[in-house]
Write an enzyme that holds these catalytic residues in place. Sequence first.
Site, short mmCIF file in Angstrom:
data_model
loop_
_atom_site.label_atom_id
_atom_site.label_comp_id
_atom_site.label_asym_id
_atom_site.label_seq_id
_atom_site.Cartn_x
_atom_site.Cartn_y
_atom_site.Cartn_z
N ASP A 88 9.60 159.52 112.13
CA ASP A 88 8.84 158.54 112.34
C ASP A 88 9.54 157.57 113.53
OD1 ASP A 88 11.34 157.29 111.35
OD2 ASP A 88 10.30 155.81 109.96
N SER A 89 10.54 158.26 114.32
CA SER A 89 10.73 158.06 115.85
C SER A 89 9.42 158.05 116.47
CB SER A 89 12.02 158.86 116.20
OG SER A 89 11.59 160.15 116.07
N ASP A 117 8.75 162.80 107.85
CA ASP A 117 8.93 161.35 107.55
C ASP A 117 8.01 160.75 106.90
OD1 ASP A 117 11.97 161.17 107.82
OD2 ASP A 117 11.51 160.09 110.12
N LYS A 138 10.93 163.58 104.25
CA LYS A 138 12.18 162.70 104.50
C LYS A 138 11.86 161.17 104.27
CE LYS A 138 14.56 162.22 108.31
NZ LYS A 138 14.51 160.89 108.54
N GLU A 179 14.18 157.40 103.69
CA GLU A 179 15.47 156.71 103.87
C GLU A 179 15.93 155.97 102.72
OE1 GLU A 179 14.96 154.25 107.11
OE2 GLU A 179 14.24 155.55 108.42
N GLU A 212 23.16 159.53 109.60
CA GLU A 212 22.75 158.79 110.72
C GLU A 212 23.71 157.90 111.22
OE1 GLU A 212 18.78 157.87 111.84
OE2 GLU A 212 19.31 157.00 113.58
O1 KIV Z 1 12.57 159.57 112.95
C1 KIV Z 1 13.70 160.38 113.27
O2 KIV Z 1 13.37 160.92 114.32
C2 KIV Z 1 14.82 160.53 112.51
C3 KIV Z 1 15.92 161.46 113.09
C4 KIV Z 1 16.62 160.70 114.16
C5 KIV Z 1 17.06 161.86 112.00
O3 KIV Z 1 14.77 160.26 111.40
#
Ligand code: KIV
Length: 268
Positions: free
Chosen positions: A48-49, A87, A117, A119, A186
């Site tokens: 989600d970056s 994510d 994924k 959090e 992280e």
């Molecule tokens: O959103 C993302 O890119 C991440 C990574 C930095 C692990 O969660």
Amino acid sequence: MSRLTAPDLLRRKTAGQTVDRIVMVTAYDAQMARLVDVAGVDMVLVGDSLGMVVQGGQDTLSVTVGEMAYHGRCVAAGLERAHLTVDMPFMSYQVGVAQAMRTAGTLVRKGKAQSVKLEGGVRSAPAIRAIVDAGIPVVGHVGLTPQSVNAFGGFRVQGRDQENADRILADARAVAEAGAFAIVLEMVPAALAAQITRELGIPTIGIGAGAACDGQVLVCTDMLGMDQRFSPKFLLRYANLEATITGAVGRYVADVKSGAFPTAAHSY
Ligand code: KIV
């Protein structure tokens, strides 16, 4: 060529020992996915970056499930071997277990995710358990969890004091006990990441978490040096694509202005 599966990646750590380090990188489109896949990464994360990297935002909080599914589908189209993790974005699983299961299902069906994924540790454990029980592999994520940036007061190293370190350790244990097959650590001190890596039976994948992790993850645009303004301590740039791209496009601009391009060779 067949794609790496969650059980393949889980076997990279056997009897608590790293057998073969996991290399993960983010990607957001089919072109980048193809390139990192050819280069031999094991896992591609549609992080989600993308809220920051693709959309230019200050954080990851505005990203929607629909956007994650769209980019997941794009990335899946570029992969032949690497495993695809997508994510779960902010507020797409925090409301409750049923919401979390629906989001995970959407990311598998529409986003072509092989795993998802999310959090959080102790607080996310019921959602992780339910998603795993529904047959969807899960990667956990503890330490600096960017969806909590406002609670942390910024993108800061977590777990520096004993109380916070204990909390992160408890979170990591909860993720593993809930059935995740891997966990991202992280921005936590290397000694804490090493302790978690020793304790957990599942692979740890670090970003700013030292060398003891069972694998590493970086954001593709960071490691390729596409924005030289971003230089956190944990980052190693393997290229300077900012210079390569601005140089190449600058030459194109100059050639069009001067009439040097196109020539007869480029004409029909
Ligand atoms: O959103 C993302 O890119 C991440 C990574 C930095 C692990 O969660």
